[in-house]
Design an enzyme around this catalytic site. Structure first.
Site, PDB file in Angstrom:
ATOM      1  CB  CYS A  42     -14.744  16.921  17.236  1.00 28.69           C
ATOM      2  SG  CYS A  42     -15.140  15.222  17.650  1.00 28.69           S
ATOM      3  CG  HIS A  43     -15.970  15.866  23.323  1.00 29.56           C
ATOM      4  ND1 HIS A  43     -17.246  16.263  22.985  1.00 29.56           N
ATOM      5  CD2 HIS A  43     -15.751  16.329  24.575  1.00 29.56           C
ATOM      6  CE1 HIS A  43     -17.774  16.920  24.007  1.00 29.56           C
ATOM      7  NE2 HIS A  43     -16.897  16.974  24.977  1.00 29.56           N
ATOM      8  CB  THR A  44     -11.719  13.220  18.421  1.00 33.56           C
ATOM      9  OG1 THR A  44     -12.988  12.576  18.440  1.00 33.56           O
ATOM     10  CG2 THR A  44     -10.650  12.180  18.202  1.00 33.56           C
ATOM     11  CG  HIS A  64     -11.492  15.319  13.334  1.00 33.50           C
ATOM     12  ND1 HIS A  64     -11.180  15.850  14.565  1.00 33.50           N
ATOM     13  CD2 HIS A  64     -12.601  14.576  13.509  1.00 33.50           C
ATOM     14  CE1 HIS A  64     -12.068  15.436  15.446  1.00 33.50           C
ATOM     15  NE2 HIS A  64     -12.955  14.661  14.836  1.00 33.50           N
ATOM     16  CD  GLU A  65     -17.113  17.834  13.731  1.00 34.91           C
ATOM     17  OE1 GLU A  65     -17.692  16.862  14.204  1.00 34.91           O
ATOM     18  OE2 GLU A  65     -17.399  18.995  14.072  1.00 34.91           O
ATOM     19  CB  CYS A  94      -7.930   3.557  -1.198  1.00 37.30           C
ATOM     20  SG  CYS A  94      -8.091   1.786  -0.802  1.00 37.30           S
ATOM     21  CB  CYS A  97      -7.519  -1.481   0.974  1.00 39.54           C
ATOM     22  SG  CYS A  97      -8.858  -0.716   1.919  1.00 39.54           S
ATOM     23  CB  CYS A 100     -12.136   0.084  -0.093  1.00 46.64           C
ATOM     24  SG  CYS A 100     -11.626   1.605   0.752  1.00 46.64           S
ATOM     25  CB  CYS A 108     -10.193   3.062   3.690  1.00 52.02           C
ATOM     26  SG  CYS A 108      -8.796   3.240   2.580  1.00 52.02           S
ATOM     27  NE  ARG A 112      -5.659   3.599  12.059  1.00 49.06           N
ATOM     28  CZ  ARG A 112      -5.098   4.637  12.658  1.00 49.06           C
ATOM     29  NH1 ARG A 112      -4.558   5.603  11.949  1.00 49.06           N
ATOM     30  NH2 ARG A 112      -5.087   4.746  13.960  1.00 49.06           N
ATOM     31  CB  CYS A 171     -16.225  14.268  12.820  1.00 50.63           C
ATOM     32  SG  CYS A 171     -16.022  13.178  14.245  1.00 50.63           S
ATOM     33  NE  ARG A 366     -18.972  18.688  16.548  1.00 45.53           N
ATOM     34  CZ  ARG A 366     -18.947  17.702  17.441  1.00 45.53           C
ATOM     35  NH1 ARG A 366     -19.316  17.933  18.693  1.00 45.53           N
ATOM     36  NH2 ARG A 366     -18.547  16.485  17.094  1.00 45.53           N
TER      37      ARG A 366
END
EC number: 1.1.1.1
Length: 371
Positions: A42-44, A64-65, A94, A97, A100, A108, A112, A171, A366
């Site tokens: 992904c671009h991130t 992250h994908e 979670c 919190c 959530c 969430c 973090r 993602c 992708r």
């Protein structure tokens, strides 16, 4: 037991990833070790690798994908077991919190701070390579044959789902689709404009279409993306470079006063302004989906907002992750949403740097890497 396996390590910013043997420690309490079978780029990931990401730390295992199978679980893990088919989540859920517990957000905050530092919730890493500690990324690190994630960062999905497709729901597709159906809440018969026709923009178009929009205008400076956008449901596509006036003025004229909903899927602050100003007076809503570079600021004349436009942002399409991702997988399995059509390239793990090249060249939507 420590597992030795292959991973694509980013040793420093601006350098290609390096396939290395890494050691992956067993999961501690409330952690899960996952065998990753497929991941997309992904671009991130590229943004962090470029060195522009203020939270970017090195050396790190990006990604992250992804999708895979639970290999083992740490103590106290009750909702997952070895053998479960899963998608790791960069936004956890979670369930306790205040975020959530609030139906208005999916952000969430439980882990973090440590996640942003590239660490597990206890402040340490599970990866080592050549005697050095390697950091985690976005709480997922899917560019590895095995990864360890917090148990609140895992969605258990249909075991029949093809992992080399549904990894994309970790993602991009979920983000764009949710931006339309959750954040904007596009209504039947509405007019939409989507700025940026990459994977996320195409997913926004798909969401607008599922929501019943009657007119969806794709906007991109790369006209090679227009045919695909139309396959996903765009009624027409325009290139800002074809006009002598600002694109927002063109859209206002085309739509008798502006669009009902616009979406910025690039991460460019000038385009974010254009997307807002392309909205209709009195009720237009513009959603910022793209992630701008660190330190950038957005601007417009306050009059735009005083006269009834709304500027919104979205992260992961507003989906409460643990509960929503399995439902998105089911929607894909029942053909309500497209996933296969986003995959333009498949590569083996040793060719992962090629996936970044394809993305930067604009040739891919992708690329899925089989791990």
């Amino acid at each position: 037991l420590v597992i030795k396996c292959k991973a694509a390590v980013a040793w420093e910013a601006g350098k290609p990833l390096s396939i290395e043997e890494v050691e992956v420690a067993p999961p501690k309490a409330h952690e899960v070790r996952i065998k990753i079978l497929a991941t997309a780029v992904c671009h991130t990931d590229a943004y962090t690798l470029s060195g522009a990401d203020p939270e970017g730390c090195f050396p790190v295992i990006l990604g992250h994908e992804g999708a895979g199978i639970v290999e083992s679980v740490g103590e106290g893990v009750t909702k997952l077991k070895a053998g479960d088919t899963v998608i790791p989540l960069y936004i956890p859920q979670c369930g306790e919190c205040k975020f959530c517990l609030n139906p208005k957000t999916n952000l969430c905050q439980k882990i973090r701070v440590t996640q942003g530092k590239g660490l597990m919730p206890d402040g340490t890493s599970r990866f080592t390579c050549k005697g050095k500690t390697i950091l985690h990324y976005m709480g997922t690190s899917t560019f590895s044959e095995y990864t360890v994630v917090a148990d609140i960062s895992v969605a258990k999905i249909d075991p029949l789902a093809p992992l080399d497709k549904v990894c994309l729901l970790g993602c991009g597709i979920s983000t764009g689709y949710g931006a339309a159906v959750n954040t904007a809440k596009v209504e039947p018969g509405s007019t939409c404009a989507v700025f940026g026709l990459g994977g996320v923009g195409l997913a926004v178009i798909m969401g607008c279409k599922v929501a019943g929009a009657s007119r969806i205008i794709g906007v991109d400076i790369n006209k090679d993306k227009f045919a695909k956008a139309k396959e996903f449901g765009a009624s027409e596509c325009i290139n800002p470079q074809d006009f002598s006036k600002p694109i927002q003025e063109v859209l206002v004229e085309m739509t008798d006063g502006g669009v009902d909903y616009s979406f910025e899927c690039i991460g460019n602050v000038k385009v974010m302004r254009a997307a807002l100003e392309a909205c209709h007076k009195g009720w237009g809503t513009s959603v910022v989906v793209g992630v701008a570079a660190s330190g950038e600021e957005i601007s417009t004349r306050p009059f735009q907002l005083v006269t009834g436009r709304t500027w919104k942002g979205t992260a992961f399409g507003g989906w409460k992750s643990v509960e929503s991702v399995p439902k998105l997988v089911s929607e894909y399995m029942s053909k309500k949403i497209k996933v296969d059509e986003f995959v333009t390239h498949n590569l083996s793990f040793d060719k992962i740097n090629k996936a970044f090249e394809l993305m930067h060249s604009g040739k891919s939507i992708r690329t899925v890497v089989k791990i």
